[in-house]
Enzyme design. Sequence first.
Site, short mmCIF file in Angstrom:
data_model
loop_
_atom_site.label_atom_id
_atom_site.label_comp_id
_atom_site.label_asym_id
_atom_site.label_seq_id
_atom_site.Cartn_x
_atom_site.Cartn_y
_atom_site.Cartn_z
N ARG A 259 -23.42 -71.48 35.86
CA ARG A 259 -22.02 -71.88 35.83
C ARG A 259 -21.28 -70.88 34.98
O ARG A 259 -21.89 -70.01 34.36
CB ARG A 259 -21.93 -73.27 35.23
CG ARG A 259 -22.67 -74.29 36.06
CD ARG A 259 -21.98 -75.63 35.87
NE ARG A 259 -22.24 -76.52 36.97
CZ ARG A 259 -23.23 -77.40 36.98
NH1 ARG A 259 -24.03 -77.49 35.94
NH2 ARG A 259 -23.39 -78.19 38.00
N THR A 260 -19.95 -71.00 34.94
CA THR A 260 -19.16 -70.08 34.15
C THR A 260 -19.67 -70.09 32.72
O THR A 260 -19.61 -71.10 32.04
CB THR A 260 -17.68 -70.49 34.12
OG1 THR A 260 -17.27 -70.67 35.45
CG2 THR A 260 -16.84 -69.41 33.46
#
Lengths: 261, 250, 234
Positions: A40-41
Amino acid sequence: MNHFPSQWGKPRQENVDEYNTVPLYNNMPQSHAAAGPMTRTQQPVVTGTSVIALKYKDGIMMAADNLASYGSLARFRDIERLHPVGEHTIIGASGDISDYQYIQHMLQNVMIDQHCEDDGHTLGTPHIYEYLFRVMYNRRSKFNPLWNALVVGGVHKGERFLGYVDLKGTTYQNSTIATGFGGHLAQPILRKAVEGREDTLTEEEAIKIIDDCMRVLFYRDARSINKLQRAKITAEGFEITEPYSVETEWSFAESIRGYGA
Amino acid sequence: MSGIGTGYDIYSSTYSPDGRLFQIEYANKAVENSGTAIGLRVKGGVVLAVEKLVQSKLVVPGSNKRILSADMHVGIVSAGLLSDGRYIAQSARDEAKSWRDNYRQPISGKSMADRLGLFVQAHTLYSSVRPLGAGTIIGTYLDGEATLYMIEPSGVYWGYHGCAVGKGKSVAKTEIEKLKLDEMSVQEAVREAARIIHTAHDEAKDKDFELEITWICEESKGKHTAVPKDIVEEAERLAKESIKSEMDDA
Amino acid sequence: MNFLDSPLSKPAPYVVAPIEHRFDPYEDNGGTSVAIAGEDFCVVASDTRQSNGYMINSRYAPKAYKMSSTAVLSCNGFHADGVTLKKVLEQRMKMYKYSHDKDMSVTALAQMLSNTLYQRRFFPYYAFCLLGGVDADGKGAVYCYDSVGSFERENYRTSGSASALIQPFLDNQVGRKNQQNASTAPLTLEAVLRITKDAFTSATERDIHTGDNLQIFVITRDGVEEQNFPLKKD
């Protein structure tokens, strides 16, 4: 808070990525296998630096420059980081630009839903603020944060509103707000100039304070440029200036070898 | 009707031997029983208006809106089964949102009409659904361009300068044909729309009605909104005056 | 020597030290709370400073919330978790009210708060709560919690960034610990307010995360009353 958005949420350690090369190649995974499972980011990519804002007599004034950086590279020089939502609210964004554009899209959907309801209700500044708080907090709780520090300013039912929301869902309201590097450089100037004078500061005085802060930020923040926009929100509505520059003074550099001359 | 009792009107998926789809024709009948709705496309925008027949004195004035929004710049008015109209409007909202999600742009009037046309048409294909009993007018205004489309229960749609559906559609159409829509401002269009709805209203058959008018133009900041009350009231006053003077002349 | 064996043909590989990126979902926003139970009242006090490291976010960001006419909750730690926890509790209190047609007692709220915190045992709310109020018998009550829901009813407690400074002071002044021939008479509201203000003015001197303003809630059978008291802003 650390001034550089790629460091937000990471251990405060000086020997980590000293030259702010994130997101350049030497931090990239060496192969797809090394990238491991779905990620994920975990870091912002194209970023905007500080947003500053204050309360004054007639409403709220806010400013941000027009730069979107890619690590230390000044990548896009005409990005607008002050975004109106409805008639009486402006959102200023620092941090990841793509996340910010996603937030703009999300807010637009909310505003359209409201429009279609056609029940006479509109979202005011505090409602938009609360909405953003929930979105940011819920994303951080999924370990998939929207990598931004947002400033929400506006006038609602005759009341000035100025609030902050960030990638972890931290919120606060204040008469002066500065994100990122601005928290170090602009906030002290803003507090000294504004605290206790929120109800008497004129528009001209507010502009001067904002421009003085933006000048200091341009001098000292290496991720800033001297092209910025300023917004004001009053009971009448909002106004966002065209990009402009602040006056700077470099004559001292003339005598320094390798600086000016 | 010729189809009755022949068994060709049981399903919308069954043709009659002479190539007609009776279920769709019945759906058109449902549309013709409804209060008149019109759309005018003029120089700087579109105006939608509807004759909202008030079923009961107990209904709160201004409630149960007939003209709906599908996006900031998209207005929808339908005549016929009101619930089918709302169903189509909901589909329009989904289409508008999906377009924005995909392209980060507002949907054009043409694309919206096309998508809704397909949607309405899909309800004429299967025995498990009935054709939608609503004629739908879609008005949009984007970057100075106004569009006006009307979809029929068959799913067929055309672009228009001005259009009308419902009970008074023939009266309304004759009136619209007299207008010089290309040279008209939205303000004038509002007045004409009010007059046309009042003209199309059949006082002998129908009781009370409420005039609902919306527009999308520069004055509404490109948003589909109700025309301000004072402008509507003025338009209605002028409409009544002009109808009265016409009656006096006759 | 073969060229291929020469050091020139094999430059040292550029070693990339992987950078540890793990998103830390928590933050410590500082601040201190005190809750003291009296005979028929309860005092809950929190400073209003919100900070992050050396930065002051806001001088007025309250972290104590009136939950009902007999209960006040204060949450130290991560502000966003505190606000969220408060929201969840408010929703559940509404459900209780709709189901039972009466307001929740502090005793019931205390147990529910514990359950709510424990539900998030493996991704805790980083909120250290104090719950103060008057119970069904009209007696002052203080409940104190850790972040995952263990709790205890006490007579007085402080939590937050200056709790280590204030707790021994309360032990002495409210608990009358290490005092000889101390009176055992219950403290009056005036005495409790004095002790509370003294505790905060002193803690403000030594703890950089505590200061700006003090929000004091006095809870009695008649309801909740709020007072504000300035603290040093440095």
